[in-house]
Write a protein that holds these residues in place. Structure first.
Motif: not given
Ligand code: ATP
Ligand code: MG
Length: 244
Positions: A92-103, A134-143
């Motif tokens: 509830a506190e992190l947007s998907p983009g913020e989560f990807a950045h944190k990871v 799906i887009l966020h996860i795809h990008e994160l996994l590729q990174y």
């Protein structure tokens, strides 16, 4: 050199292990052992002297540490040594983009080679529309693949047995390897089975192995050859009964 799990039967199932720079999806109904299998890889990495990062959505951290201690996984000591970072994420506190950045920043800072995201259901809960996940996860996994990390993502499927099992989000095509966990009923018991649905980076066993969870950890047996229909959940015995 593939990454091993610390359980030789799991490594054999996976044709020797998991490749660095690849992603693995651990799929299964609630309570099958998805978190424990991912933690097994984290502990094996730390035992090799590597670093690992876990991002947990669903569970309270203290509870996770307590319940895995009796399984023989001392995550707290591994955190203390600086080899393991566990981040509890509030969807509830992190947007998907913020989560990807944190990871990305945690993995880069730590130089983690094993990364766990447990679970995608929790991540999905933070997404206003499904497609963007799906887009966020795809990008994160590729990174993470490019960084040479082995990433484990869990997804809880709805349903318990048989053909009605569905994942809330289908990411099987994004992951390089898919590990399937299943319950099956046999001899009046709920039992568990593990198999590998796909592995892009090389060969793997096409067997189904029984496993059990107990104090002391995960135990995986020989391929189940006596049963027919394990993946449907209600198998028939076609050979001599084997005990794990
Ligand atoms: N000490 C133990 N002895 C036997 N079984 C145990 C023990 N501790 C946990 N379990 C089993 O392990 C399961 C939990 O494993 P895990 O947390 O990995 O499941 P999961 O697939 O991640 O579940 P969820 O979908 O809820 O996240 C429990 O449902 C329980 O059946
Ligand atoms: Mg879990």
């Amino acid at each position: 050199m593939p990454l091993t799990s610390g359980i030789s039967e799991v490594d054999t199932l996976l044709g020797g292990g998991i490749h660095t720079g690849s992603s693995t999806l651990i799929l299964g109904p609630a309570g099958t052992g998805k978190s424990l299998f991912s933690i097994q890889y984290v502990c094996a990495a730390v035992a090799r002297g590597e670093r690992a990062a876990m991002f947990i959505f669903d569970e309270e951290l203290g509870l996770l540490l307590d319940r895995t201690r009796v399984m023989g996984f001392d995550l707290e000591a591994k955190r203390g040594s600086g080899q393991l970072v566990i981040e509890q994420i509030d969807a509830a506190e992190l947007s998907p983009g913020e989560f990807a950045h944190k990871v990305r920043s945690v993995v880069d800072d730590l130089q983690a080679k094993t990364v766990v995201i447990d679970s995608l259901n929790g991540y999905q809960a933070a997404m206003p529309e499904g497609g963007a996940l799906i887009l966020h996860i795809h990008e994160l996994l590729q990174y993470l693949n490019r960084q040479g990390a082995a990433t484990f993502v869990t997804v809880a499927q709805h349903g318990l047995l048989g053909d009605n099992i569905r994942a809330p989000v289908d990411v099987t095509y994004l992951a390089d390897t898919v590990i399937l966990l299943r319950y099956f009923e046999a001899m009046g018991q709920m039992r568990r089975a593990i198999s590998v649905m796909k592995k892009r980076t090389g060969p793997h066993e096409d067997t189904i192995r029984e496993y059990s969870i107990r104090n002391g950890g995960l135990r995986v047996g020989e391929p189940l050859r006596e049963f027919q229909g394990v993946l449907r959940g209600i198998p028939t015995l076609v050979g001599e009964k084997t005990a794990l």
